[in-house]
Design a protein around this motif. Sequence first.
Motif, PDB file in Angstrom:
ATOM      1  N   TYR A   1      59.431  86.505 -13.583  1.00 31.13           N
ATOM      2  CA  TYR A   1      58.215  85.995 -13.427  1.00 31.13           C
ATOM      3  C   TYR A   1      57.662  86.654 -12.249  1.00 31.13           C
ATOM      4  N   ASP A   2      56.175  86.782 -11.999  1.00 31.46           N
ATOM      5  CA  ASP A   2      55.581  87.442 -10.722  1.00 31.46           C
ATOM      6  C   ASP A   2      55.358  86.274  -9.759  1.00 31.46           C
ATOM      7  N   ASN A   3      55.643  86.478  -8.479  1.00 30.98           N
ATOM      8  CA  ASN A   3      55.432  85.276  -7.560  1.00 30.98           C
ATOM      9  C   ASN A   3      53.793  85.335  -7.074  1.00 30.98           C
ATOM     10  N   ASN A   4      53.921  84.622  -5.906  1.00 33.41           N
ATOM     11  CA  ASN A   4      52.594  84.607  -5.417  1.00 33.41           C
ATOM     12  C   ASN A   4      52.103  86.107  -4.783  1.00 33.41           C
ATOM     13  N   GLU A   5      52.890  86.795  -4.440  1.00 29.07           N
ATOM     14  CA  GLU A   5      52.684  87.966  -3.872  1.00 29.07           C
ATOM     15  C   GLU A   5      52.694  89.082  -4.940  1.00 29.07           C
ATOM     16  N   GLY A   6      52.805  88.738  -6.094  1.00 29.21           N
ATOM     17  CA  GLY A   6      52.676  89.758  -6.990  1.00 29.21           C
ATOM     18  C   GLY A   6      53.879  90.686  -7.357  1.00 29.21           C
ATOM     19  N   LYS A   7      55.073  90.216  -6.697  1.00 25.62           N
ATOM     20  CA  LYS A   7      56.163  90.947  -6.932  1.00 25.62           C
ATOM     21  C   LYS A   7      56.976  90.072  -8.191  1.00 25.62           C
ATOM     22  N   ARG A   8      57.762  91.025  -8.848  1.00 25.77           N
ATOM     23  CA  ARG A   8      58.352  90.436 -10.065  1.00 25.77           C
ATOM     24  C   ARG A   8      59.861  90.171  -9.540  1.00 25.77           C
TER      25      ARG A   8
END
Length: 165
Positions: A82-89
């Motif tokens: 999933y993509d976290n709040n910082e946009g990292k997978r």
Amino acid sequence: MLNRVILIGRLTKDPELRYTPAGVAVTQFTIAVDRPFSSQGGEREADFIPVVTWRQLAETCANYLRKGRLTAVEGRIQVRNYDNNEGKRVYVTEVIADNVRFLESNRDSGGSRDDGGSYGGSAPSSNNQPSRGGNNNSGYSRGPAADPFSDDGKPIDISDDDLPF
């Protein structure tokens, strides 16, 4: 193709029971599994494996498993992302369990809850039905009078011809 895993370890904390918006029970917990070797300092190392259970098995695990309890888990490995709040997978690897066995009673692990023995020390198998008393023969009652090996203190008469060795 085959994706099957069997683990034996101890829970690192109590299971967390939640419900999906559709009302399906899901429990997450982590088990510590000892590695078969020691570190250079002579210390035992362990892997911490996240486990997920669903439906009736999830509720049973939440009710009867506790931190420190020795448990066997059988299931499959799943990798999701999933993509976290910082946009990292973010990638998550976990075991989706379809069979959980309680390998010791709460009294053995020092737990404060009383299971009452209703599940015979094991969670349901893949059919999600509890194993009550460890025997699936319906109508068979296990009690002191039903013990086929009870000898009432008398010696057992066995001929040498009956022994397999």
